[in-house]
Design a protein around this motif. Structure first.
Motif, mmCIF file in Angstrom:
data_model
loop_
_atom_site.group_PDB
_atom_site.id
_atom_site.type_symbol
_atom_site.label_atom_id
_atom_site.label_comp_id
_atom_site.label_asym_id
_atom_site.label_seq_id
_atom_site.Cartn_x
_atom_site.Cartn_y
_atom_site.Cartn_z
ATOM 1 N N LYS A 23 0.816 -1.210 0.000
ATOM 2 C CA LYS A 23 0.000 0.000 0.000
ATOM 3 C C LYS A 23 0.857 1.271 0.000
ATOM 4 O O LYS A 23 0.384 2.337 -0.389
ATOM 5 C CB LYS A 23 -0.922 -0.050 1.215
ATOM 6 C CG LYS A 23 -2.158 0.814 1.142
ATOM 7 C CD LYS A 23 -3.076 0.431 -0.005
ATOM 8 C CE LYS A 23 -4.081 1.510 -0.354
ATOM 9 N NZ LYS A 23 -4.994 1.818 0.750
ATOM 10 N N SER A 29 0.439 -6.860 -2.331
ATOM 11 C CA SER A 29 -0.300 -7.214 -1.120
ATOM 12 C C SER A 29 -1.794 -7.126 -1.436
ATOM 13 O O SER A 29 -2.193 -6.576 -2.474
ATOM 14 C CB SER A 29 0.036 -6.239 0.004
ATOM 15 O OG SER A 29 -0.526 -4.980 -0.292
ATOM 16 N N SER A 32 3.758 -3.733 4.821
ATOM 17 C CA SER A 32 3.968 -3.623 6.272
ATOM 18 C C SER A 32 4.432 -4.935 6.912
ATOM 19 O O SER A 32 5.148 -4.920 7.909
ATOM 20 C CB SER A 32 2.684 -3.143 6.947
ATOM 21 O OG SER A 32 1.626 -4.037 6.667
HETATM 22 P P1 FAD Z 1 -0.225 -1.548 4.890
HETATM 23 O O1 FAD Z 1 -0.394 -2.442 6.052
HETATM 24 O O2 FAD Z 1 -1.066 -0.316 4.847
HETATM 25 O O3 FAD Z 1 1.316 -1.149 4.835
HETATM 26 C C1 FAD Z 1 1.855 -0.177 4.003
HETATM 27 C C2 FAD Z 1 3.322 -0.033 4.374
HETATM 28 O O4 FAD Z 1 3.931 0.856 3.485
HETATM 29 C C3 FAD Z 1 3.541 0.507 5.779
HETATM 30 O O5 FAD Z 1 4.394 -0.367 6.504
HETATM 31 C C4 FAD Z 1 4.206 1.855 5.556
HETATM 32 O O6 FAD Z 1 5.187 2.151 6.552
HETATM 33 C C5 FAD Z 1 4.858 1.673 4.210
HETATM 34 N N1 FAD Z 1 5.022 2.915 3.455
HETATM 35 C C6 FAD Z 1 4.132 3.919 3.284
HETATM 36 N N2 FAD Z 1 4.636 4.870 2.492
HETATM 37 C C7 FAD Z 1 5.882 4.466 2.155
HETATM 38 C C8 FAD Z 1 6.921 5.034 1.362
HETATM 39 N N3 FAD Z 1 6.759 6.206 0.735
HETATM 40 N N4 FAD Z 1 8.075 4.337 1.258
HETATM 41 C C9 FAD Z 1 8.273 3.168 1.877
HETATM 42 N N5 FAD Z 1 7.319 2.593 2.639
HETATM 43 C C10 FAD Z 1 6.140 3.226 2.771
HETATM 44 N N6 FAD Z 1 -2.809 -9.453 2.742
HETATM 45 C C11 FAD Z 1 -1.989 -9.876 1.769
HETATM 46 O O7 FAD Z 1 -1.034 -9.169 1.406
HETATM 47 N N7 FAD Z 1 -2.205 -11.091 1.162
HETATM 48 C C12 FAD Z 1 -3.218 -11.916 1.495
HETATM 49 O O8 FAD Z 1 -3.362 -12.986 0.885
HETATM 50 C C13 FAD Z 1 -4.094 -11.503 2.544
HETATM 51 N N8 FAD Z 1 -5.102 -12.312 2.950
HETATM 52 C C14 FAD Z 1 -5.874 -11.903 4.008
HETATM 53 C C15 FAD Z 1 -6.854 -12.785 4.490
HETATM 54 C C16 FAD Z 1 -7.613 -12.413 5.571
HETATM 55 C C17 FAD Z 1 -8.657 -13.369 6.069
HETATM 56 C C18 FAD Z 1 -7.418 -11.141 6.176
HETATM 57 C C19 FAD Z 1 -8.237 -10.737 7.370
HETATM 58 C C20 FAD Z 1 -6.457 -10.273 5.709
HETATM 59 C C21 FAD Z 1 -5.675 -10.643 4.602
HETATM 60 N N9 FAD Z 1 -4.702 -9.781 4.097
HETATM 61 C C22 FAD Z 1 -3.865 -10.229 3.133
HETATM 62 C C23 FAD Z 1 -4.593 -8.354 4.532
HETATM 63 C C24 FAD Z 1 -3.504 -8.110 5.561
HETATM 64 O O9 FAD Z 1 -4.022 -8.291 6.857
HETATM 65 C C25 FAD Z 1 -2.994 -6.657 5.468
HETATM 66 O O10 FAD Z 1 -4.077 -5.771 5.590
HETATM 67 C C26 FAD Z 1 -2.260 -6.357 4.149
HETATM 68 O O11 FAD Z 1 -1.277 -7.336 3.875
HETATM 69 C C27 FAD Z 1 -1.581 -4.996 4.280
HETATM 70 O O12 FAD Z 1 -1.085 -4.628 3.036
HETATM 71 P P2 FAD Z 1 0.129 -3.621 2.917
HETATM 72 O O13 FAD Z 1 1.282 -4.120 3.717
HETATM 73 O O14 FAD Z 1 0.324 -3.353 1.482
HETATM 74 O O15 FAD Z 1 -0.503 -2.270 3.531
#
Ligand code: FAD
Length: 346
Positions: free
Chosen positions: A222, A247, A280
């Motif tokens: 994200k 993700s 994350s």
């Molecule tokens: P976020 O958690 O929002 O993290 C974004 C990260 O980007 C943060 O750590 C932040 O510090 C960093 N960031 C922001 N801006 C910058 C920048 N400019 N430069 C560098 N870093 C930056 N998730 C999956 O991925 N796969 C699955 O298969 C999956 N299945 C799921 C199944 C269930 C039943 C449930 C409940 C959830 C599932 N999820 C899954 C969702 C999971 O719980 C998380 O919500 C998801 O993985 C978070 O995605 P993310 O890390 O991209 O986003």
């Protein structure tokens, strides 16, 4: 039920058109470890038509015995025939543990056999072990939305069964020339008795994203924010000849399709290199990529959970770091080519 009558670790070795599906071989590796701990035998289960020759491959990957049902009626997978074939084998030979790959056919068969022989089944496991003293199979999988790992036991019924996702276990090294015993059984079913008829088989030839087979994955989280940020991930992937992962949050934001998703509800991957940009490190993502050989994480939050799983971490803004990496790799690979070598990622 006399549990002591049940011995041996079995693996369903699915084949399609006479070719073994990889996850079955991966499970022979995991099954071998369980069988050795329990001091029992490891057996492959092979069902199909004209598939006897495949038994040799199972022995070379660790099976001691192969139970074979070779009949025109089982040429293509059908729940009715495969359930009958595997169910009869279970009733006759009484395995202690029975593993299946979590493919569509494997999942279908495992649940059908569980109801047929009245036993339990743990689906989509990612970790297998055994309590040797109690001879209890410990099948672990993410539970409660992936927030905990649950270890599930089947104390009162046999066999103890689980499906395991492809690519979670490592395929064992082949031992050329290793052999074993083939036990051939027949299936007491006739085509006229079956409710399902196969009229035609239509293959899906659509070329999708093949994350499972990728050697290098650059994955977007994200943190990329939108399509513009995602493009930076794609640029690095192009230079590295890599596949683009994502993700779930990126997929749900509509930035890319679900076929890019890595994690519990996406693909399980084991590339040589996994670069996670702006991810994350939620457990649901980690379970899908934690077996990558090398993980590099880029995140601007030094406390991001992804750094607990990564081998190398870059604390920084991905909007600055990704273009720098793309530029540096491009230069390095160009130099390699100019010196007459083959780029090392090719
Ligand atoms: P976020 O958690 O929002 O993290 C974004 C990260 O980007 C943060 O750590 C932040 O510090 C960093 N960031 C922001 N801006 C910058 C920048 N400019 N430069 C560098 N870093 C930056 N998730 C999956 O991925 N796969 C699955 O298969 C999956 N299945 C799921 C199944 C269930 C039943 C449930 C409940 C959830 C599932 N999820 C899954 C969702 C999971 O719980 C998380 O919500 C998801 O993985 C978070 O995605 P993310 O890390 O991209 O986003």
């Amino acid at each position: 039920m006399n549990l002591d009558e049940y011995r041996g670790v079995w693996v369903f070795n699915e084949q399609r058109d006479g070719e073994l599906v990889d996850v079955g071989l991966e499970l022979l590796g995991a099954g071998r470890e369980l069988a050795d701990k329990l001091e029992t035998e490891l057996c492959g289960v092979l069902i199909g038509h004209n598939v006897k020759d495949l038994a040799a491959e199972l022995f070379e990957h660790g099976a001691d015995k192969v139970y074979l049902i070779d009949d025109p009626i089982t040429e293509q997978y059908r729940t009715e025939t495969y359930m009958k074939a595997a169910g009869d084998l279970v009733r006759k030979y009484k395995p202690e543990i029975f593993l299946y790959g979590a493919t569509s056919n494997g999942k279908d068969l495992a649940s059908a056999v569980a109801t047929e022989v009245m036993t339990g089944l743990t689906a989509d496991t990612t970790l297998l072990d055994v309590n040797v003293e109690k001879r209890l199979f410990e099948a672990s999988r993410p539970a409660f939305g992936g927030n905990i790992m649950a270890t599930i036991l089947c104390k009162k019924h046999r066999p103890q069964m689980a499906t395991v996702r492809p690519k979670v276990m490592k395929k064992p090294e082949r031992q050329p020339g290793r052999t074993g015993e083939v036990i051939e059984e027949t299936i007491s079913m006739r085509e006229e008795d079956l409710r399902t008829k196969i009229i035609d088989i239509v293959r899906d030839t659509k070329k999708g994203v093949n994350l499972e087979e990728a050697d290098i994955i650059v994955a977007a989280g994200k943190g990329v924010k939108d399509e513009k940020g995602f493009k930076l991930v794609e640029d690095l992937a192009t230079v590295l000849n890599a596949t683009v992962g994502a993700s779930r949050d990126v997929v749900e934001a509509g930035i890319c399709g679900h076929d890019h998703q890595v994690g519990q509800t996406g693909a399980t991957v084991t590339p040589k290199l996994y670069i996670a940009a702006g991810i994350s490190g939620a457990i649901q993502h980690i379970v899908g990529m934690q077996n990558s050989e090398m993980i590099i994480a880029i995140n601007n939050d030094p406390d991001a959970a992804i750094f607990n799983t990564a081998h190398y971490g870059i604390v920084g803004d991905l909007f600055e770091v990704l273009p720098l990496l793309t530029e540096e790799f491009k230069k390095a690979l160009q130099e390699e080519t100019e010196e007459g070598g083959v780029p090392s990622h090719a």
